[in-house]
Write an enzyme that holds these catalytic residues in place. Structure first.
Site, PDB file in Angstrom:
ATOM      1  N   SER A   1      59.613   6.438   5.832  1.00  0.00           N
ATOM      2  CA  SER A   1      58.972   7.011   4.658  1.00  0.00           C
ATOM      3  C   SER A   1      59.804   8.161   4.089  1.00  0.00           C
ATOM      4  CB  SER A   1      57.573   7.503   5.040  1.00  0.00           C
ATOM      5  OG  SER A   1      56.991   8.199   3.968  1.00  0.00           O
TER       6      SER A   1
ATOM      7  N   ARG B   1      56.564  16.354   1.877  1.00  0.00           N
ATOM      8  CA  ARG B   1      55.323  16.013   2.576  1.00  0.00           C
ATOM      9  C   ARG B   1      54.173  15.747   1.591  1.00  0.00           C
ATOM     10  NH1 ARG B   1      53.812  17.724   8.544  1.00  0.00           N
ATOM     11  NH2 ARG B   1      51.686  16.993   8.614  1.00  0.00           N
TER      12      ARG B   1
ATOM     13  N   HIS C   1      54.801  12.335   0.378  1.00  0.00           N
ATOM     14  CA  HIS C   1      54.454  11.420   1.474  1.00  0.00           C
ATOM     15  C   HIS C   1      52.946  11.188   1.542  1.00  0.00           C
ATOM     16  CE1 HIS C   1      54.610   9.766   5.612  1.00  0.00           C
ATOM     17  NE2 HIS C   1      53.586  10.542   5.871  1.00  0.00           N
TER      18      HIS C   1
END
Lengths: 209, 209
Positions: free
Chosen positions: A21, A46, A49
């Protein structure tokens, strides 16, 4: 942060997924984050993500003093105060307190008496109960406005605000006001935001402790 | 659902914000949802409300049997099983159990022994502990795959899956597989999804009980 801990993965399969990812995300937003400091870049990665929405790389704005102020507060194990419980339960591996007062009886009373939201009332409650630390709002613009107001009046000992409330009413204004304030802050421009963005930001900081 | 309860608002100010938000959302996505049933439309509106991302109106896909199956399960106060705690704590006002086993010791053991994610192991744990109800995954594609697999083997008594995991690795595949299955389901096409989408869907159903 070790690679083993990336994105909270704790098994081999979880780790493989997280690493793949991260590669994809870097391909998608590399240009947008190339001028950021490493911790800032981790925060933005993040967030992308946790939303699968690369637009966040363009919308996240971090004040120059945010990372230092927030990290200092977290290192001192000061309190993380969240606007709603969902945000509280997304924050993991923190050794200090993570608090949310939205269901507190006193807060419900303050909200009713003053005709304000419970999220705003929870800020008043925290301020008058020796709060010291970071305010994290993933949902309620009224929490951001109230925390800013209490801070301006010298009534709330906050070190930084993660101000990423979501919504078409009030959210964008609250974030713009916060980003123009002197409080160390991270925001998302416009209506977007929410729990995963708030959680991603805080957990990213915690991983760098 | 009464207007008073819309989006969980419980104060005058909260209600005003929620109503104004609903108006704006209807202006943005009215065309996309005009052929949906009322409860389906409420679900999609609430998802857009909680993300401020109108694209969800195009990405959410609801199987024709989903609302009936999910509402029947909720009316019987069957269990809502979530993949992570953040989703669990976002679900409010439900009279049945809302469970998440990702931190359960037995689950951690199952994950280690089988080299699978804890989210998948939690599905196995639930299935072998008399689970009956709705599976809600806002984060882990592996939870969706595992629940589908257990269901196909006749080992998991699930009535519907809210399958909206987020991410660039595995999420889209898991959701496509789910939507092509015989399990009553709601999904988000592509990598997008996450906790707020899962929570918005479930809370919207609960408000219609």
């Amino acid at each position: 942060m070790t690679d083993k801990m990336f994105m909270g993965a704790s098994t081999k399969q979880g780790l493989d997924i997280a690493n793949k990812s991260r590669e994809i995300i870097r391909g998608l937003i590399g240009d947008d984050v190339k001028d950021l400091e490493p911790i800032e870049r981790d925060i933005v990665e993040r967030i992308v993500h946790s939303t699968a929405d690369p637009e966040y790389a363009k919308l996240v704005k971090i004040s120059p003093d945010f990372v230092d102020a927030a990290m200092a507060s977290l290192r001192n194990k000061e309190t993380i105060l969240t606007d709603i419980n969902m945000v509280k339960y997304g924050i993991t591996r923190y050794e200090g307190e993570v608090e949310c007062y939205i269901k507190n009886e006193e807060v419900v009373k303050i909200a009713k008496e003053n005709q304000i939201t419970r999220a705003a009332a929870a800020m008043r409650y925290a301020a008058s109960n020796d709060f010291e630390g970071i305010v994290v709002s993933g949902n309620a613009p009224t929490a951001v406005f109230e925390a800013m107001d209490l801070y301006a009046k010298g009534e709330m000992n906050l070190k930084a605000i993660v101000g990423v409330p979501v919504g078409f009413v009030g959210a964008a204004d609250s974030k713009e006001a916060l980003h123009n304030s002197e409080i160390p802050n991270i925001i998302v421009e416009g209506p977007k935001g929410g729990t995963p963005i708030a959680v991603a930001c805080v957990n990213s900081l915690i991983q760098h402790l």
